[in-house]
Design a protein around this motif. Structure first.
Motif, short mmCIF file in Angstrom:
data_model
loop_
_atom_site.label_atom_id
_atom_site.label_comp_id
_atom_site.label_asym_id
_atom_site.label_seq_id
_atom_site.Cartn_x
_atom_site.Cartn_y
_atom_site.Cartn_z
N VAL A 72 0.82 -1.19 -0.02
CA VAL A 72 -0.29 0.04 0.47
C VAL A 72 0.85 1.27 0.13
CG1 VAL A 72 -1.68 1.24 1.23
CG2 VAL A 72 -1.56 -0.98 1.54
N THR A 73 1.91 0.81 1.33
CA THR A 73 2.60 2.07 1.15
C THR A 73 3.67 2.69 0.35
OG1 THR A 73 3.88 1.31 2.43
CG2 THR A 73 1.90 2.38 3.48
N LYS A 74 4.14 1.45 -0.80
CA LYS A 74 5.43 1.06 -1.33
C LYS A 74 6.71 1.96 -0.70
CE LYS A 74 1.78 0.62 -4.56
NZ LYS A 74 1.94 -0.49 -4.86
N GLN A 75 6.64 2.17 0.42
CA GLN A 75 7.85 2.00 1.03
C GLN A 75 8.82 0.62 1.22
OE1 GLN A 75 9.45 4.90 1.86
NE2 GLN A 75 6.81 5.76 1.18
N GLU B 131 -10.92 -6.29 3.27
CA GLU B 131 -9.78 -5.17 2.34
C GLU B 131 -9.55 -4.37 1.49
OE1 GLU B 131 -10.98 -9.43 1.41
OE2 GLU B 131 -12.63 -7.70 0.99
N ASN B 132 -11.15 -3.38 1.53
CA ASN B 132 -11.22 -2.33 1.70
C ASN B 132 -10.71 -1.13 2.38
OD1 ASN B 132 -10.92 -2.32 -1.12
ND2 ASN B 132 -13.56 -2.26 -1.42
N PHE B 133 -10.88 -2.43 3.77
CA PHE B 133 -10.70 -0.79 5.12
C PHE B 133 -9.43 -0.02 5.67
CE2 PHE B 133 -10.06 -0.23 10.05
CZ PHE B 133 -11.35 0.36 10.84
N GLY B 134 -9.98 1.29 5.90
CA GLY B 134 -8.96 2.41 5.69
C GLY B 134 -8.32 2.98 3.88
N THR B 135 -9.05 2.77 3.51
CA THR B 135 -9.13 3.14 1.90
C THR B 135 -10.03 3.65 1.95
OG1 THR B 135 -10.45 1.57 0.46
CG2 THR B 135 -8.13 1.25 1.12
N GLU B 136 -10.98 4.82 0.25
CA GLU B 136 -11.83 5.46 0.48
C GLU B 136 -12.76 4.94 0.62
OE1 GLU B 136 -12.76 9.35 -2.49
OE2 GLU B 136 -10.86 7.98 -2.87
N TYR C 70 -2.25 2.61 10.35
CA TYR C 70 -2.25 4.53 10.14
C TYR C 70 -1.62 4.51 9.08
CZ TYR C 70 -0.11 8.50 11.21
OH TYR C 70 0.66 9.76 10.66
N GLN C 71 0.17 4.01 8.80
CA GLN C 71 0.48 3.90 7.47
C GLN C 71 0.18 3.60 6.21
OE1 GLN C 71 3.66 0.96 8.45
NE2 GLN C 71 5.11 2.58 9.31
N LYS C 72 -1.55 2.89 6.79
CA LYS C 72 -2.25 2.58 5.10
C LYS C 72 -2.83 3.42 4.99
CE LYS C 72 -5.21 -0.54 3.45
NZ LYS C 72 -6.63 -1.71 3.96
N THR C 73 -3.64 4.55 5.66
CA THR C 73 -4.17 5.56 5.89
C THR C 73 -3.24 6.96 5.29
OG1 THR C 73 -4.38 6.20 7.73
CG2 THR C 73 -5.75 4.70 7.32
N GLU C 74 -2.15 6.90 6.07
CA GLU C 74 -1.35 8.48 5.52
C GLU C 74 -0.89 8.05 3.98
OE1 GLU C 74 2.42 9.78 7.62
OE2 GLU C 74 2.65 7.86 7.56
N SER C 75 -0.44 6.93 4.23
CA SER C 75 0.10 6.80 2.41
C SER C 75 -1.68 6.92 1.38
CB SER C 75 0.08 5.02 1.91
OG SER C 75 -0.56 4.54 1.88
N LEU C 76 -2.51 7.02 1.61
CA LEU C 76 -3.34 6.75 0.73
C LEU C 76 -4.52 8.43 1.53
CD1 LEU C 76 -5.77 4.07 1.13
CD2 LEU C 76 -3.58 5.11 -0.79
N GLY C 77 -4.01 9.61 1.61
CA GLY C 77 -4.13 10.42 2.68
C GLY C 77 -5.23 10.05 2.92
#
Length: 480
Positions: free
Chosen positions: A82-85, A304-309, A325-332
């Motif tokens: 998700v974050t690509k880090q 699967e979509n929890f934390g996404t738009e 948190y890192q998931k939501t941060e990466s998606l703004g």
């Protein structure tokens, strides 16, 4: 080495002092027996003898080998999907430690979580492990750390959680002893989608919410979203995990002070009672809660979509604070999601129905160099580069200095995390409490099988409770 951890909120001095005062650095309860004191003295003498042996080995130029075995995620670098880090593998531990301790060779062996306790027990019996990763729960193969800490435990004051406690052993099952040092810590919270709450016109959960408040809100948000017209669900239970499928039930018992475990000196004599009227209320409650979950939750699907738009789940009772948190941060989307306390403890008790998890390290009873193992564990718990790597890997370092120095930005679950840990008694473990004991044989699988059948509609709450109770009693009879 450049710090790679994302910044978290700096703790106020008051919060730090509160955490520091959570408990004594002593691992045994007051009033211990003379036998326990003798055992502690013997262990301390043994540690001193080993220290002398290790010093001689160091002076002779021989390398001390420390075999570290246990669940350690990935050996090599991975990329967060998700974050690509890039997330560095656990080789980081070996590189950093050997650079600082040239007389030590670390041998790291990661094992999968599947049947991890049985696998660690096997390698311990074969004398193939010195430091047991996540081994504090397996008291038969690890050391009581009391004598080590009494001799050299000042560093414990710099940790958020001092110890991982477990019941002493199968013949002294009423006593809690410190068997591991937490390298990371995690407090359970309710992560929720503010947008779904707003769409339904409901207040966000707060520190006063009971389990009934959770169920009421979950029922109201299971249906057609009045704004988007899409299907939403009020709650999520991780049914794919035998460990987590029962957490809401045990959290309910904890909150209501419904005691289902009666401990005895011998583990085999410990009694469970899931069929009392009070315990049965828990089965009935979580059965209603499960009806607000997505249909595929028993197979671990639906979130699967929890934390996404595109999320359609209102609340998740979870320990995945950092990774979510890192998931939501990466998606703004950090502003869309909130973190609330676990349901409040009732009957005049302070705190919340929290599962305080950790990633701990313990010393194997037959370790080759126990003093060297203790030094390594101390380093793991206090080294700041390791703290950074833990955060990078999606875990919260169990280290006050790491938290204090990271102050560039606020994280939304900071207050929930620290206040929850501050309210948790120093020697309390939900996994071996009056409300649950995850170490009574196959207890997790017993609960998972019974609850899964109930959630699927194959058993009534009464039948599920009866089945789980019968499985426990059959297991106890086999011990005799």
């Amino acid at each position: 080495m450049k710090r790679k951890m994302k910044a978290v909120a700096a703790l106020s001095l008051a919060a730090v002092m509160l955490l520091a005062g959570c408990g004594s650095s002593k691992g045994t309860q007051d009033g211990g027996s003379a036998a326990a004191d003798t055992a502690a003295d013997t262990a301390a003498d043994t540690a001193e003898q080993q220290a002398g042996t290790e010093t001689a080995a160091s002076d002779s130029g021989e390398k001390i080998v420390i075999r570290v075995v246990g669940p350690m995620e990935n050996e090599n670098d991975t990329t967060n999907p998700v974050t690509k880090q890039t997330v560095r593998g656990y080789y980081v531990i070996k590189e950093l430690y050997e650079a600082e301790h040239p007389n030590v060779e670390l041998q790291l062996t990661g094992i999968p979580w599947d049947s991890w306790q049985a696998k660690l027990t096997t390698v311990a019996a074969a004398n193939q492990v010195d430091v047991v990763v996540h081994g504090a729960s397996i008291v038969d193969i690890v050391e009581d750390l009391t004598p080590y800490a009494e001799k050299d435990g000042e560093f414990l004051d710099g940790l958020l959680l001092k110890y991982s406690y477990r019941r002493a052993d199968k013949s002294n099952y009423t006593e809690l002893v410190p068997t591991g040092i937490p390298i990371t810590a995690a407090a359970t919270s309710i992560m929720y989608d503010k947008k779904i709450f707003d769409d339904y016109g409901l207040d966000y959960p707060d520190e006063t919410w009971t389990w009934e408040d959770v169920l009421d809100a979950a029922k109201k948000m299971t249906g057609t979203d009045p704004v988007t017209g899409e299907q939403t669900y009020g709650y999520y239970i991780d049914g794919a995990s035998s460990d987590w499928i029962g957490r809401s039930l045990i959290g309910y018992y904890f909150s209501k002070d419904t005691k289902v475990i009666e401990y005895a000196d011998k583990q085999m004599d410990t009694k469970v009672n899931y069929t009392s009227p009070e315990a049965l209320k828990g089965f009935e409650f979580v059965n209603e809660l499960a009806k607000t979950c997505p249909k595929g939750f028993l197979e671990g699907r639906g979130a699967e979509n929890f934390g996404t738009e595109n999320n359609n789940i209102a609340m998740w009772y979870s320990q995945n604070l950092v990774s979510n948190y890192q998931k939501t941060e990466s998606l703004g989307l950090t502003d869309r999601y909130g973190y609330a306390y676990s349901p409040v403890l009732e009957n005049g008790r302070e705190g919340w129905a929290n599962f305080t998890g950790d990633w701990n390290m313990a010393i194997a009873k037959n370790a080759q160099n126990k003093e060297a193992c203790w030094e390594f564990i101390k380093w793991m718990a206090t080294n700041q580069d390791i703290a950074d790597w833990c955060w990078e890997s999606g875990k919260i370092p169990n280290n006050k200095e790491a938290i204090e120095r990271l102050s560039a930005q606020n994280i939304p679950f900071a207050d929930v995390f620290f206040n929850t840990l501050a309210a948790t008694p120093d020697n309390f473990t939900i996994f071996a409490s009056d409300y649950d004991d995850a170490f009574l044989g196959s207890s997790n699988s017993f609960k998972a099988n019974g609850l899964s059948a109930m959630f699927a509609g194959d058993l009534t709450p009464e039948q599920a409770a009866d089945n789980i109770q019968a499985a426990y009693e059959e297991q106890a009879a086999s011990y005799q």
